[in-house]
Write an enzyme that holds these catalytic residues in place. Structure first.
Site, PDB file in Angstrom:
ATOM      1  N   SER A 321       0.838  -1.207   0.000  1.00 41.08           N
ATOM      2  CA  SER A 321       0.000   0.000   0.000  1.00 41.08           C
ATOM      3  C   SER A 321       0.872   1.257   0.000  1.00 41.08           C
ATOM      4  CB  SER A 321      -0.920  -0.001   1.225  1.00 41.08           C
ATOM      5  OG  SER A 321      -1.665   1.193   1.283  1.00 41.08           O
ATOM      6  N   TRP A 324       2.420   1.641  -3.377  1.00 39.74           N
ATOM      7  CA  TRP A 324       1.420   2.068  -4.367  1.00 39.74           C
ATOM      8  C   TRP A 324       1.333   3.599  -4.403  1.00 39.74           C
ATOM      9  CZ3 TRP A 324      -2.967   5.049  -3.919  1.00 39.74           C
ATOM     10  CH2 TRP A 324      -3.857   5.028  -5.002  1.00 39.74           C
ATOM     11  N   HIS A 325       1.515   4.221  -3.239  1.00 44.58           N
ATOM     12  CA  HIS A 325       1.349   5.668  -3.183  1.00 44.58           C
ATOM     13  C   HIS A 325       2.471   6.421  -3.905  1.00 44.58           C
ATOM     14  CE1 HIS A 325      -1.677   4.800  -0.109  1.00 44.58           C
ATOM     15  NE2 HIS A 325      -2.130   6.012  -0.334  1.00 44.58           N
ATOM     16  N   GLY A 326       3.633   5.863  -3.958  1.00 44.87           N
ATOM     17  CA  GLY A 326       4.686   6.602  -4.643  1.00 44.87           C
ATOM     18  C   GLY A 326       5.991   5.842  -4.684  1.00 44.87           C
ATOM     19  N   PHE A 478      -0.285  10.192  -7.615  1.00 39.90           N
ATOM     20  CA  PHE A 478      -0.198   8.757  -7.354  1.00 39.90           C
ATOM     21  C   PHE A 478      -0.841   7.963  -8.482  1.00 39.90           C
ATOM     22  CE2 PHE A 478      -0.562  10.331  -2.784  1.00 39.90           C
ATOM     23  CZ  PHE A 478       0.792  10.613  -2.746  1.00 39.90           C
TER      24      PHE A 478
END
Length: 478
Positions: A321, A324-326, A478
């Site tokens: 997770s 996934w954001h960056g 993102f």
């Protein structure tokens, strides 16, 4: 195209009128949605429309292939084709430079420096969101939880649906795709409630998020000169900035979809009123959390195995997770920190203790609940430091200064102008915490003049505090 732009204020009414004017035929309305969605996305950069079209074509074709294929190996090959194309595009555009830099740093650290140039890549807005949305379709069709779509137009409109295309909520195909196949009738009460949700979304973005950002950016940009107290206050303001920004976008998206007769899933449920981290993650970015739960955590075994498996699965979910954001180690550490927050609750079997709304039916929380909310909020703020920092060095420096004696100095942050809107914001959020959004019921039973007075006050605050420049939403990156 930004929601908070003049362009969108012109675009939305025009599309709304055209959509309902073409008649009740579902195909014509889907065509309007698809054309509007491509205009909406192409307004930012038309060159990347091809990526959406490619993802759409691949997953539609894979779905049609899965409809007729019974051989397990061929079905798996079709699934892997979709995964390779979608995750390949996401990996190239979002993570290529991250891996280049990480390999370069690793070899340098081991005493064998190598030279590698960064790629000149522009990250397509929203690629993480629509990639996960199309993957949900392929995975559900592969596991026979959803019948493959036979309507290429409806499927294309589902993938590109403009209200939630670039920042979610990440809709499941099982929920949103059937809505494109069903007749849609204009529901005045639903549309009016959608407008109220849009109004509150604009307030959160324009008044709270954008004005907090001005203060936060100044402090984080000069963190070495700031006292610990100033940095702590800036971290708290960043918590409100990212909440106002992202949940504000979600409110506008959900409200806009309702104008066209669509229902999108809830994405935020007043997360800062959570009494522990487990409750926070049930209320924050719900569409992403449940996506990872259903398509990664459960297939890994979820919480059914022994302690080691549960710990492993929890870390995998939070680390993925974060990633996934960056493409930055700060997001990975942010994910790991939240996993560490979550684990004690999981291992003690207390991760589902707080399932209802805090202080349900009462005006104020108990002292114990208030302290739990405060502790959860402070832990979240510390984790947000990694999320906001440019790199790990800056994050550690900020935390070190927060932990220094300068924590007790008077903070130097011109936040007084935000006191009135912040108090109003927190009061309204608290009063509306049992509803789907703040303005769902507040004021509905008031005399008309009072109710419209409240809406006028929200609009006045938006007018007073809005920036003269268009400010993008944080999650666009993102």
């Amino acid at each position: 195209m930004l929601f908070n732009s003049i362009d969108f204020l012109v675009f939305l009414p025009l599309v709304f009128l055209l959509y309902w004017a073409v008649g009740a035929h579902t195909t014509r309305r889907n065509a309007v949605v698809l054309a509007a969605s491509y205009v909406f996305y192409g307004w930012w950069d038309w060159r990347f429309l091809g990526l959406i079209a490619l993802s759409t074509a691949v997953d539609y074709a894979v779905g049609r292939g899965l409809a007729t294929e019974e051989d397990p190996r061929r079905r798996k090959l079709l699934l892997w084709t979709s995964l390779a194309v979608n995750l390949g595009l996401l990996g190239f555009f979002k993570y290529a430079n991250f891996f280049i830099e990480s390999f370069t740093d690793a070899f340098t650290f081991m005493g064998t420096p190598i030279a590698a140039d960064r790629l000149d890549i522009v990250l397509p807005v929203g690629i993480s969101f629509y990639t996960f949305q199309t993957l949900s379709y392929t995975l559900d069709v592969y596991h026979r939880r959803l019948a493959p779509s036979r309507d290429a137009l409806a499927f294309s409109a589902y993938v590109a649906f403009f209200p939630q295309l670039v920042a979610g909520p990440i809709e499941r195909a099982t929920s949103l795709l059937p809505q494109f196949a069903a007749p849609r009738v204009f529901d005045r009460s639903s549309a009016v409630d959608g407008l109220r949700q849009i109004l509150w979304g604009f307030f959160k973005k324009v008044v709270i998020a954008d004005n907090c950002a001005l203060l936060v950016d100044g402090v984080f940009g000069a963190h070495v000169q700031m006292a610990g107290s100033t940095l702590l206050l800036a971290s708290v303001l960043f918590a409100f900035q990212i909440y106002g920004d992202f949940s504000g976008y979600s409110d506008i998206a959900i409200g806009t979809a309702r104008l066209f007769g669509f229902g999108l899933m809830r994405n935020f449920a007043f997360p800062y009123f959570s009494r522990d981290i487990a409750e926070f993650w049930r209320r924050w970015h719900i569409s992403l959390s449940t996506w990872f739960r259903d398509y990664l955590y459960v297939p890994l075994g979820g919480s059914r195995g022994g302690t080691a498996m549960r710990v492993r699965n929890t870390f995998i979910i939070f680390l993925v997770s974060g990633f996934w954001h960056g493409a930055n180690w700060t997001f990975v550490v942010w994910g790991a920190l939240n996993a560490l927050y979550f684990l004690p609750l999981l291992l003690a079997g207390r991760n589902r203790t707080h399932l209802g709304t805090v202080a349900e039916g009462r005006l104020l929380p108990t002292l114990a609940d208030a302290l739990r909310m405060l502790l959860t909020f402070l832990l979240t703020c510390l984790a947000w430091v990694f999320f906001r920092a440019e790199d790990l060095t800056q994050a550690w420096e900020i935390l070190a200064r927060i932990g220094s004696p300068t924590l007790f100095a008077t903070p130097k942050l011109a936040a007084r102008t935000l006191v009135v809107p912040m108090v109003f914001f927190l009061l309204m959020e608290w009063l509306g915490r049992s509803d789907q959004h703040v303005l769902e019921r507040i004021g509905l039973r008031w005399p008309t003049i009072l109710r419209w007075g409240m809406y006028a006050m929200v609009l006045t605050l938006i007018g007073l505090y809005m920036s003269t420049e268009e400010t993008p939403f944080i999650y666009f990156q993102f």
